[in-house]
Design a protein around this motif. Structure first.
Motif, PDB file in Angstrom:
ATOM      1  N   ARG A 127       0.814  -1.222   0.000  1.00 40.22           N
ATOM      2  CA  ARG A 127       0.000   0.000   0.000  1.00 40.22           C
ATOM      3  C   ARG A 127       0.843   1.266   0.000  1.00 40.22           C
ATOM      4  NH1 ARG A 127      -3.078   0.805   4.629  1.00 40.22           N
ATOM      5  NH2 ARG A 127      -4.344   2.244   3.389  1.00 40.22           N
ATOM      6  N   ARG A 128       2.084   1.167   0.474  1.00 38.04           N
ATOM      7  CA  ARG A 128       2.921   2.356   0.547  1.00 38.04           C
ATOM      8  C   ARG A 128       3.432   2.746  -0.836  1.00 38.04           C
ATOM      9  NH1 ARG A 128       7.272   4.377  -0.664  1.00 38.04           N
ATOM     10  NH2 ARG A 128       7.768   2.405  -1.703  1.00 38.04           N
ATOM     11  N   PRO A 139      -3.751  18.963   9.408  1.00 38.72           N
ATOM     12  CA  PRO A 139      -2.490  18.651  10.094  1.00 38.72           C
ATOM     13  C   PRO A 139      -2.370  17.167  10.437  1.00 38.72           C
ATOM     14  CG  PRO A 139      -4.019  19.710  11.605  1.00 38.72           C
ATOM     15  CD  PRO A 139      -4.657  19.779  10.246  1.00 38.72           C
ATOM     16  N   VAL A 140      -1.145  16.716  10.532  1.00 39.73           N
ATOM     17  CA  VAL A 140      -0.869  15.353  10.990  1.00 39.73           C
ATOM     18  C   VAL A 140      -1.166  15.280  12.483  1.00 39.73           C
ATOM     19  CG1 VAL A 140       0.940  13.615  11.293  1.00 39.73           C
ATOM     20  CG2 VAL A 140       0.890  15.036   9.218  1.00 39.73           C
ATOM     21  N   SER A 141      -1.894  14.275  12.908  1.00 39.85           N
ATOM     22  CA  SER A 141      -2.296  14.179  14.310  1.00 39.85           C
ATOM     23  C   SER A 141      -1.097  13.916  15.209  1.00 39.85           C
ATOM     24  CB  SER A 141      -3.327  13.066  14.495  1.00 39.85           C
ATOM     25  OG  SER A 141      -2.725  11.788  14.346  1.00 39.85           O
ATOM     26  N   THR A 142      -1.237  14.316  16.461  1.00 36.06           N
ATOM     27  CA  THR A 142      -0.187  14.082  17.449  1.00 36.06           C
ATOM     28  C   THR A 142       0.068  12.586  17.624  1.00 36.06           C
ATOM     29  OG1 THR A 142      -0.775  16.115  18.612  1.00 36.06           O
ATOM     30  CG2 THR A 142       0.510  14.486  19.839  1.00 36.06           C
ATOM     31  N   ALA A 143      -0.995  11.801  17.605  1.00 36.37           N
ATOM     32  CA  ALA A 143      -0.845  10.352  17.782  1.00 36.37           C
ATOM     33  C   ALA A 143      -0.076   9.733  16.627  1.00 36.37           C
ATOM     34  CB  ALA A 143      -2.215   9.700  17.910  1.00 36.37           C
ATOM     35  N   ALA A 144      -0.396  10.144  15.402  1.00 32.49           N
ATOM     36  CA  ALA A 144       0.303   9.603  14.233  1.00 32.49           C
ATOM     37  C   ALA A 144       1.770  10.011  14.246  1.00 32.49           C
ATOM     38  CB  ALA A 144      -0.372  10.074  12.947  1.00 32.49           C
ATOM     39  N   LEU A 145       2.034  11.251  14.620  1.00 30.93           N
ATOM     40  CA  LEU A 145       3.412  11.731  14.684  1.00 30.93           C
ATOM     41  C   LEU A 145       4.196  10.975  15.750  1.00 30.93           C
ATOM     42  CD1 LEU A 145       5.569  13.675  13.733  1.00 30.93           C
ATOM     43  CD2 LEU A 145       4.644  15.388  15.314  1.00 30.93           C
ATOM     44  N   ARG A 146       3.586  10.755  16.906  1.00 29.38           N
ATOM     45  CA  ARG A 146       4.250  10.034  17.983  1.00 29.38           C
ATOM     46  C   ARG A 146       4.572   8.606  17.557  1.00 29.38           C
ATOM     47  NH1 ARG A 146       7.855  10.445  21.095  1.00 29.38           N
ATOM     48  NH2 ARG A 146       6.976  12.526  21.539  1.00 29.38           N
ATOM     49  N   ALA A 147       3.663   7.970  16.832  1.00 26.49           N
ATOM     50  CA  ALA A 147       3.902   6.600  16.368  1.00 26.49           C
ATOM     51  C   ALA A 147       5.117   6.552  15.447  1.00 26.49           C
ATOM     52  CB  ALA A 147       2.668   6.067  15.649  1.00 26.49           C
ATOM     53  N   SER A 273      -1.463   4.834   9.097  1.00 25.67           N
ATOM     54  CA  SER A 273      -2.281   5.912   9.648  1.00 25.67           C
ATOM     55  C   SER A 273      -3.038   6.676   8.562  1.00 25.67           C
ATOM     56  CB  SER A 273      -1.402   6.898  10.427  1.00 25.67           C
ATOM     57  OG  SER A 273      -0.798   6.264  11.543  1.00 25.67           O
ATOM     58  N   GLY A 274      -2.942   6.212   7.320  1.00 24.60           N
ATOM     59  CA  GLY A 274      -3.658   6.861   6.229  1.00 24.60           C
ATOM     60  C   GLY A 274      -2.958   8.091   5.679  1.00 24.60           C
ATOM     61  N   LEU A 275      -1.668   8.240   5.953  1.00 27.08           N
ATOM     62  CA  LEU A 275      -0.925   9.420   5.528  1.00 27.08           C
ATOM     63  C   LEU A 275      -0.161   9.159   4.238  1.00 27.08           C
ATOM     64  CD1 LEU A 275       0.502  10.469   9.006  1.00 27.08           C
ATOM     65  CD2 LEU A 275      -1.417  11.537   7.784  1.00 27.08           C
ATOM     66  N   ALA A 276       0.083  10.218   3.506  1.00 22.51           N
ATOM     67  CA  ALA A 276       0.923  10.177   2.314  1.00 22.51           C
ATOM     68  C   ALA A 276       2.344  10.555   2.699  1.00 22.51           C
ATOM     69  CB  ALA A 276       0.387  11.144   1.258  1.00 22.51           C
ATOM     70  N   VAL A 310       5.446  14.372   4.912  1.00 26.15           N
ATOM     71  CA  VAL A 310       4.292  13.568   5.300  1.00 26.15           C
ATOM     72  C   VAL A 310       3.069  14.463   5.434  1.00 26.15           C
ATOM     73  CG1 VAL A 310       4.833  13.776   7.769  1.00 26.15           C
ATOM     74  CG2 VAL A 310       3.447  11.860   6.986  1.00 26.15           C
ATOM     75  N   GLY A 311       1.921  13.920   5.126  1.00 26.28           N
ATOM     76  CA  GLY A 311       0.687  14.689   5.240  1.00 26.28           C
ATOM     77  C   GLY A 311      -0.491  13.881   4.744  1.00 26.28           C
ATOM     78  N   HIS A 312      -1.631  14.524   4.697  1.00 27.23           N
ATOM     79  CA  HIS A 312      -2.842  13.852   4.211  1.00 27.23           C
ATOM     80  C   HIS A 312      -2.938  14.008   2.701  1.00 27.23           C
ATOM     81  CE1 HIS A 312      -4.684  12.947   8.136  1.00 27.23           C
ATOM     82  NE2 HIS A 312      -4.048  14.029   8.536  1.00 27.23           N
ATOM     83  N   PRO A 313      -3.263  12.938   1.993  1.00 22.04           N
ATOM     84  CA  PRO A 313      -3.392  13.052   0.532  1.00 22.04           C
ATOM     85  C   PRO A 313      -4.547  13.984   0.185  1.00 22.04           C
ATOM     86  CG  PRO A 313      -4.214  10.925   1.313  1.00 22.04           C
ATOM     87  CD  PRO A 313      -3.558  11.581   2.477  1.00 22.04           C
ATOM     88  N   PRO A 314      -4.488  14.579  -0.998  1.00 16.53           N
ATOM     89  CA  PRO A 314      -5.557  15.490  -1.402  1.00 16.53           C
ATOM     90  C   PRO A 314      -6.912  14.787  -1.414  1.00 16.53           C
ATOM     91  CG  PRO A 314      -3.734  15.517  -2.968  1.00 16.53           C
ATOM     92  CD  PRO A 314      -3.480  14.407  -2.025  1.00 16.53           C
TER      93      PRO A 314
END
Length: 334
Positions: A127-128, A139-147, A273-276, A310-314
């Motif tokens: 998937r990556r 914004p990227v969530s704190t939880a995703a960033l911490r992971a 985490s669903g991030l790009a 890193v971020g959320h896809p469009p």
């Protein structure tokens, strides 16, 4: 854990040749600089050996081979994840042969349960994909960033999110200046054109249709340094990506391989985490730029090895297509 993240089993399974071969095939999906895939493998009865392929080193862009080693480290971690997901417990010996500088690791099978943290990322291997498009403003969530930070620390590396506006501004200045100077380095442009404008049906490199147009971004370093999988669309607007800097305490061969393993873990964790994501290595190929990022922009004691965007896809964006990969027969050690 999502259902598609579940490995086949976490119990001990015999590591037969077919399972080892399948794991190597999955490891070939690892990212590499310009998709050069600078690795080769040897599959034994109870082990897989990883070698750097210096015939695929970018001698103009990457004269010291650091990008090559980071790419191989990413493939090593992909292999570890693949084996764990296939139910195989392993132990890894890095740089096992002092007489062979290109023998980077030997992964041996052992009895017992596979690594759960690696097995949890198994579903992300396919998937990556590196995403070169501008990201959404969410914004990227704190939880995703911490992971992601925790994953990097597990490899003895430091992952720093550049969230401070002053530090981000300093970093952008350094990257923009590097983007202007690097095309003048001997060999850089020829290698860039070779690997980003591949011929039809090539099994490596980045197809010309995947290189973003120059006007897709406001940031000059993103325009200059192609860093992802699909052409960007200016209609998406400004890029909302967050820059993460991956750094190591030392700056040697083991550290570069280590950084590659950490990069793979961070990218797969972000995907879960669903991030790009998009690795940005080119600016750090200039030694003076690396030093400025370390001492001037971030002011950290560690050595920067890689930048990850890193971020959320469009929203409503089309799925990304995978860049080509060489078949297994082409990467087996002869």
């Amino acid at each position: 854990m999502n259902s598609d993240d579940r490995p086949t089993t976490l119990s001990t399974r015999p590591a037969d040749h077919d399972r080892l071969q399948h794991a190597v095939e999955l490891a070939l999906q690892a990212p590499s600089v310009h998709n050069t895939q600078p690795w080769c493998w040897r599959i034994g009865a109870d082990r897989v050996e990883l070698f750097a392929d210096r015939n695929r080193q970018l001698t103009g862009t990457d004269p010291d081979g650091r990008d090559m080693l980071i790419s191989c480290g990413a493939a090593l971690h992909h292999l570890q994840v693949a084996l764990a997901g296939l139910g195989v417990a392993t132990e890894t010996d890095r740089l096992p042969d002092p007489e062979s500088r290109d023998h980077l690791a030997t992964v041996r099978t052992r009895s017992g349960a596979p690594n759960r943290a690696d097995a949890a990322l198994f579903g992300q291997l396919g998937r990556r994909h590196t995403d070169r498009r501008p990201y959404a403003q969410e914004p990227v969530s704190t939880a995703a960033l911490r992971a992601m930070v925790d994953r990097a620390s597990g490899f003895g590396t430091v992952l720093q999110a550049v969230t401070d506006p002053a530090a981000a501004a300093r970093l952008h200045v350094v990257l923009a200046e590097a983007a202007t100077s690097q095309p003048h380095r001997p060999g850089y442009l020829s290698e860039l054109l070779t690997w980003t404008h591949r011929y039809a049906n090539a099994h490596d490199g980045i197809p010309a249709t995947s290189v973003p147009p120059r006007d897709a971004y406001t940031a000059s370093y993103l325009r200059r340094f192609p860093s992802g999988q699909q052409a960007a669309d200016p209609a998406f607007g400004p890029d909302g990506g967050l820059l993460l800097v991956l750094a190591t305490a030392r700056d040697d061969v083991p550290s570069a391989v280590q950084a590659g393993e950490a990069m793979s873990a961070v990218l797969l964790t972000a995907t879960r985490s669903g991030l790009a994501t998009a690795p940005l290595s080119q600016a750090l190929e200039i030694s003076a730029t690396r030093e400025r990022i370390q001492m001037e922009a971030l002011r950290i004691p560690e050595y920067p090895q890689l930048i990850i965007r890193v971020g959320h896809p469009p929203a409503d964006s089309a799925p990304l297509e995978a860049t080509p990969r060489r078949p297994l027969r082409s990467v087996l050690h002869r």
